[in-house]
Design a protein around this motif. Structure first.
Motif, PDB file in Angstrom:
ATOM      1  N   GLY A  21       0.813  -1.214   0.000  1.00 28.98           N
ATOM      2  CA  GLY A  21       0.000   0.000   0.000  1.00 28.98           C
ATOM      3  C   GLY A  21       0.843   1.260   0.000  1.00 28.98           C
ATOM      4  N   ALA A  22       1.952   1.246   0.761  1.00 31.71           N
ATOM      5  CA  ALA A  22       2.845   2.405   0.809  1.00 31.71           C
ATOM      6  C   ALA A  22       3.514   2.641  -0.542  1.00 31.71           C
ATOM      7  N   TYR A  23       3.944   1.544  -1.178  1.00 30.22           N
ATOM      8  CA  TYR A  23       4.581   1.677  -2.492  1.00 30.22           C
ATOM      9  C   TYR A  23       3.591   2.215  -3.532  1.00 30.22           C
ATOM     10  N   LEU A  24       2.393   1.651  -3.556  1.00 31.85           N
ATOM     11  CA  LEU A  24       1.383   2.096  -4.523  1.00 31.85           C
ATOM     12  C   LEU A  24       0.960   3.540  -4.243  1.00 31.85           C
ATOM     13  N   GLY A  25       0.838   3.872  -2.963  1.00 34.01           N
ATOM     14  CA  GLY A  25       0.474   5.240  -2.617  1.00 34.01           C
ATOM     15  C   GLY A  25       1.529   6.238  -3.051  1.00 34.01           C
ATOM     16  N   TYR A  26       2.798   5.857  -2.874  1.00 36.39           N
ATOM     17  CA  TYR A  26       3.872   6.753  -3.312  1.00 36.39           C
ATOM     18  C   TYR A  26       3.876   6.875  -4.834  1.00 36.39           C
ATOM     19  N   ALA A  27       3.639   5.787  -5.536  1.00 38.54           N
ATOM     20  CA  ALA A  27       3.567   5.834  -6.998  1.00 38.54           C
ATOM     21  C   ALA A  27       2.437   6.741  -7.464  1.00 38.54           C
ATOM     22  N   ALA A  28       1.310   6.721  -6.745  1.00 38.18           N
ATOM     23  CA  ALA A  28       0.166   7.558  -7.121  1.00 38.18           C
ATOM     24  C   ALA A  28       0.535   9.034  -7.100  1.00 38.18           C
ATOM     25  N   GLY A  29       1.414   9.424  -6.171  1.00 36.82           N
ATOM     26  CA  GLY A  29       1.810  10.827  -6.094  1.00 36.82           C
ATOM     27  C   GLY A  29       2.509  11.303  -7.351  1.00 36.82           C
ATOM     28  N   MET A 138       5.513  23.421  -4.861  1.00 36.11           N
ATOM     29  CA  MET A 138       4.867  23.266  -3.561  1.00 36.11           C
ATOM     30  C   MET A 138       4.292  21.867  -3.360  1.00 36.11           C
ATOM     31  N   VAL A 139       4.137  21.118  -4.440  1.00 36.68           N
ATOM     32  CA  VAL A 139       3.717  19.718  -4.334  1.00 36.68           C
ATOM     33  C   VAL A 139       4.911  18.778  -4.475  1.00 36.68           C
ATOM     34  N   ASN A 140       5.763  19.033  -5.456  1.00 40.48           N
ATOM     35  CA  ASN A 140       6.812  18.073  -5.803  1.00 40.48           C
ATOM     36  C   ASN A 140       7.960  18.045  -4.803  1.00 40.48           C
ATOM     37  N   ILE A 141       8.322  19.181  -4.215  1.00 42.81           N
ATOM     38  CA  ILE A 141       9.418  19.188  -3.243  1.00 42.81           C
ATOM     39  C   ILE A 141       9.074  18.329  -2.021  1.00 42.81           C
ATOM     40  N   PRO A 142       7.922  18.545  -1.380  1.00 45.83           N
ATOM     41  CA  PRO A 142       7.596  17.649  -0.263  1.00 45.83           C
ATOM     42  C   PRO A 142       7.382  16.205  -0.700  1.00 45.83           C
ATOM     43  N   TYR A 143       6.803  16.009  -1.889  1.00 44.73           N
ATOM     44  CA  TYR A 143       6.619  14.635  -2.371  1.00 44.73           C
ATOM     45  C   TYR A 143       7.965  13.934  -2.549  1.00 44.73           C
ATOM     46  N   GLY A 144       8.904  14.579  -3.212  1.00 37.49           N
ATOM     47  CA  GLY A 144      10.202  13.964  -3.440  1.00 37.49           C
ATOM     48  C   GLY A 144      10.980  13.748  -2.155  1.00 37.49           C
ATOM     49  N   SER A 145      10.817  14.655  -1.182  1.00 36.87           N
ATOM     50  CA  SER A 145      11.515  14.525   0.093  1.00 36.87           C
ATOM     51  C   SER A 145      10.946  13.400   0.939  1.00 36.87           C
ATOM     52  N   THR A 155      17.119  -1.314  -0.195  1.00 39.81           N
ATOM     53  CA  THR A 155      16.250  -2.025  -1.143  1.00 39.81           C
ATOM     54  C   THR A 155      14.848  -1.423  -1.160  1.00 39.81           C
ATOM     55  N   GLU A 156      14.364  -0.967  -0.003  1.00 34.97           N
ATOM     56  CA  GLU A 156      13.048  -0.326   0.042  1.00 34.97           C
ATOM     57  C   GLU A 156      13.074   1.010  -0.693  1.00 34.97           C
ATOM     58  N   ARG A 157      14.167   1.735  -0.557  1.00 32.45           N
ATOM     59  CA  ARG A 157      14.283   2.995  -1.298  1.00 32.45           C
ATOM     60  C   ARG A 157      14.341   2.740  -2.798  1.00 32.45           C
ATOM     61  N   ALA A 158      15.039   1.690  -3.184  1.00 36.88           N
ATOM     62  CA  ALA A 158      15.081   1.354  -4.608  1.00 36.88           C
ATOM     63  C   ALA A 158      13.686   1.004  -5.115  1.00 36.88           C
ATOM     64  N   LYS A 159      12.909   0.294  -4.285  1.00 36.54           N
ATOM     65  CA  LYS A 159      11.545  -0.046  -4.680  1.00 36.54           C
ATOM     66  C   LYS A 159      10.667   1.201  -4.748  1.00 36.54           C
ATOM     67  N   LEU A 160      10.821   2.112  -3.795  1.00 34.85           N
ATOM     68  CA  LEU A 160      10.059   3.364  -3.843  1.00 34.85           C
ATOM     69  C   LEU A 160      10.379   4.135  -5.125  1.00 34.85           C
ATOM     70  N   ALA A 161      11.667   4.204  -5.439  1.00 37.75           N
ATOM     71  CA  ALA A 161      12.071   4.898  -6.660  1.00 37.75           C
ATOM     72  C   ALA A 161      11.508   4.196  -7.892  1.00 37.75           C
ATOM     73  N   THR A 162      11.485   2.862  -7.865  1.00 37.38           N
ATOM     74  CA  THR A 162      10.926   2.096  -8.977  1.00 37.38           C
ATOM     75  C   THR A 162       9.435   2.382  -9.130  1.00 37.38           C
ATOM     76  N   PHE A 163       8.699   2.335  -8.024  1.00 36.84           N
ATOM     77  CA  PHE A 163       7.265   2.602  -8.082  1.00 36.84           C
ATOM     78  C   PHE A 163       7.002   4.039  -8.529  1.00 36.84           C
ATOM     79  N   ARG A 164       7.858   4.957  -8.085  1.00 38.61           N
ATOM     80  CA  ARG A 164       7.707   6.337  -8.527  1.00 38.61           C
ATOM     81  C   ARG A 164       7.870   6.432 -10.040  1.00 38.61           C
TER      82      ARG A 164
END
Length: 502
Positions: A21-29, A138-145, A155-164
């Motif tokens: 859910g966290a990965y998909l939610g981050y990808a949605a952003g 104002m959206v992308n800076i907090p999203y990327g951070s 590995t979780e960061r790599a997955k977050l970046a992949t989903f993004r």
């Protein structure tokens, strides 16, 4: 080397393992972000030249100036974000507050009022795009951070970046499937050819009839494409809000920060100045983003004018996005086997080969362009994904080096450099086709204009990607060194917490 120590932080529970859910939610952003960003990257120059009637040579400074302003806005917003503290955390409130204004500004950018003078056309273009740029920050800076605050596990960061990257690619695919057919439908060339055919062909028509057909085709194309773009961006307001709300409710901050978290401007600048991996990454990203944005901006021109069929742009985007999707499940394994830097370099090589193939593709062999777009997709899948994972790693390096954790400011500086690349890429592409004679209101483009599109689509991006390869060869923060740094930082925090308890 002894890193500067910060005051002790209170002990915190270890971060939970990220779920799907966290990965998909981050990808949605990032899917939401790209309803504004990629829409502008792919189609705004075309809108300016073919609908608003701004010559390409005058449109080039719009992208240069507004995107530099956008980069300055990133730094300002980054400082605001680093000073934010709410019950929802640092980053998510900004996504909640700013997303609707961003999506509405995208409608405005593609629905400029009619104006007779070039001065007024430029005024509305600069104003609307400048507002969108600030809201995007104002959206992308907090999203990327947010990624660096969700987990410290590589590995979780790599997955977050992949989903993004997958989220962004999915939006790019939707845009190509939805917008590209409208561009082809309202192509002045296609409309003109249909009108000439209705007259019985050029041989059967008088010059006056042909001139009238050209004028009618240009007017009909402008009006039709304007209506289509306004409708599409309005629909995206509702789609985008659903995506942003998904991110807000599913992507949570977990990483504990040092007690002295709100660094002064001088301290933040000092942290960044000592962050050598971030500096190398910024230089590489500047070159690659210049390359990619030039490529992306020219895609619809390349399909419609060079290959003669704007609908091919949807095919190319499907192939490019398909390559990203196919590669995505393997990126974490590539990182584990070869490391982020090596994966990044491999992506740059694939991008170079694909861009060069597009440059030499004849109009009679679109299959070669399909192969080129596939290789470009492989390159983008690796470079864009690993770029974000490496940026998150540089935050850990900065904390290790100085004892201060400045996600917002670090990401803002990185984003500022990326925005410079976007500025140079968009302006450079527009400048090249303007210099070689592209005229948006012309039913037929000259051979020189078509060659300019080829150069801006393939040759220039390939050359810049080659420079990226040279720069990133020297990137110093290997995965092995990153593990050592994070271990030292966690040990220091534990020792400080133990001292504070006594």
């Amino acid at each position: 080397m002894t890193a500067t120590q910060a005051p002790a932080a209170p002990a915190a529970a270890p971060p939970k393992k990220l779920g799907l859910g966290a990965y998909l939610g981050y990808a949605a952003g990032d899917a939401g972000n790209n309803l504004a960003f990629t829409m502008a990257s792919m189609f705004l120059l075309l809108y300016y030249t073919d609908v608003v009637g701004i010559p390409a040579a005058y449109a080039a400074p719009i992208f240069l100036i507004v995107r530099i302003w956008d980069g300055i806005g990133d730094v300002i917003v980054g400082r605001w974000v680093d000073r934010t503290s709410t019950r929802w955390g640092k980053f998510r409130p900004w996504i909640l507050w700013s997303s609707l204004p961003l999506l509405l500004s995208s409608v405005w950018v593609f629905s400029l009022p009619q104006a007779d003078s070039l001065t007024m056309k430029l005024f509305w273009a600069y104003l609307s795009y400048g507002v969108l740029a600030m809201l995007y920050s104002m959206v992308n800076i907090p999203y990327g951070s947010l990624a660096a605050a969700m987990t410290q596990v590589p590995t979780e960061r790599a997955k977050l970046a992949t989903f993004r990257s997958v989220g962004a690619a999915a939006t790019g695919l939707v845009l190509a499937l939805v917008v590209a057919p409208q561009v082809q439908r309202w192509s002045s060339t296609s409309l003109y050819e249909a009108k000439v055919e209705a007259l019985g062909g050029e041989a059967a028509a008088t010059q006056a009839q042909l001139d009238a057909a050209k004028a009618a085709a240009v007017a009909e194309a402008s009006t039709g494409l304007q209506g289509a773009l306004t409708t599409i961006t309005l629909i995206f307001v509702f789609v985008g809000m659903a995506l942003y709300l998904t991110t807000f409710f599913t992507a949570k901050e977990q990483v504990a920060r040092p007690a002295q978290d709100k660094a002064t401007l001088r301290e933040a600048v000092d942290t960044l100045r000592k962050n050598k991996p971030l500096i190398w990454l910024c230089v590489g990203s500047l070159l690659f983003l210049t390359s990619f944005i030039a490529f992306s901006t020219m895609g619809i021109y390349y399909a419609r004018d060079v290959l003669g069929n704007g609908s091919l742009f949807a095919v190319f985007t499907i192939v490019q996005t398909g390559a990203i999707f196919v590669l995505a499940p393997f990126i974490a394994k590539i990182v584990g086997r070869f490391g982020k830097r090596t994966g990044y370099l491999g992506g740059a090589v694939a991008f170079i080969v694909g861009a060069l193939l597009l440059f030499v593709t004849p109009a009679s062999a679109p299959w070669m362009a399909v192969v080129g777009y596939f290789l470009v997709g492989v390159g983008l899948g690796l470079v864009n994904t690993l770029m974000w994972a490496m940026e998150a790693d540089t935050i850990e390096y900065g904390e290790w080096k100085t004892g201060r954790r400045t996600e917002g400011t670090t990401y803002a500086v990185f984003s500022f450099i990326r925005k410079l690349g976007q500025a140079f890429g968009g302006a450079g592409a527009a400048g090249i086709i303007g210099f070689t004679g592209y005229v948006g209101t012309a039913a037929i483009q000259t051979d020189e204009a078509l060659q300019g599109i080829r150069v801006a689509t393939g040759l220039v991006p390939a050359a810049l990607a080659l420079l990226t390869l040279v720069v990133m060869w020297k990137y110093p923060l290997t995965d092995k060194r990153f593990k050592e740094i994070t271990a030292e930082t966690e040990a220091r925090k534990a020792a400080e917490a133990a001292d504070a308890a006594h």
